[in-house]
Design an enzyme around this catalytic site. Structure first.
Site, short mmCIF file in Angstrom:
data_model
loop_
_atom_site.label_atom_id
_atom_site.label_comp_id
_atom_site.label_asym_id
_atom_site.label_seq_id
_atom_site.Cartn_x
_atom_site.Cartn_y
_atom_site.Cartn_z
CB ILE A 160 70.72 61.60 23.08
CG1 ILE A 160 71.29 61.46 24.49
CG2 ILE A 160 71.53 60.79 22.09
CD1 ILE A 160 71.21 60.05 25.04
CB CYS A 161 66.25 64.88 23.41
SG CYS A 161 65.00 65.74 24.38
CG LEU A 162 69.61 62.52 27.84
CD1 LEU A 162 70.97 62.39 28.49
CD2 LEU A 162 68.89 61.18 27.86
#
Length: 174
Positions: free
Chosen positions: A118-120
């Site tokens: 996931i993009c964090l």
């Protein structure tokens, strides 16, 4: 924590901060860090359960505590959407946050990297860097995965990219 909603602030202040700055290559210091990680995760899980907000299960899947697997879920329109969760502890941990992966969602949203990571980067990584080594796995779940699920799952459901398990079963039986 300025600009955060009161619920997030309250939750975050109840997750114990970690004190040992150690990564997987640091021998007995890493063992101490793992103990702190477990204490923090247990406290976060107990808090979630007492607030009727239970939304994940994880555990170390190797004796070294460098590989973690489990499940996370999000309830949307009164339906529970459950996903496999996995991540590795980076060698440079705790300076570097773990990359949380939801493999079955790989390729279904732009806010994800190859392999279901996931993009964090924009919101979470600067926060992690500022609070390292006090933040741990529980903090990554609270401030990284939870808001990501809240933002992305409704969009994925509404766009038809993911289906509830009951809908998927019904459509395959027809």
């Amino acid at each position: 924590m300025e600009g955060w909603d009161p619920n997030t602030k309250s939750t975050l202040t109840q997750i114990p901060l970690l004190t040992t700055k150690a990564g997987p290559r640091d021998g007995s210091a890493w063992t101490q860090r793992l103990k702190e990680e477990y204490k923090s995760l247990i406290a976060y899980t107990q808090m979630n359960k007492s607030n009727d907000n239970d939304w994940f299960r994880i555990s170390a899947s190797n004796p070294e505590g460098t590989r973690w697997t489990g499940k996370c879920w999000y309830v949307y329109n009164l339906l529970k959407y459950e996903f496999d969760l996995q991540f590795d502890i980076p060698i440079t941990y705790p300076s570097t946050a773990p990359e949380l992966e939801l493999p079955e969602l790989d390729g279904k949203t732009q806010k994800m990297y190859r392999g279901g990571k996931i993009c964090l980067t924009v919101h979470f990584k600067p926060l992690w860097a500022k609070n390292s080594p006090r933040f741990g796995i529980a903090h990554a779940l609270c401030l990284g995965l939870a808001p990501w699920l809240a933002a992305e799952v409704p969009i994925l459901v509404d766009s038809g990219m993911i289906k509830h398990k009951d809908d998927a079963t019904t459509s395959t039986e027809s």
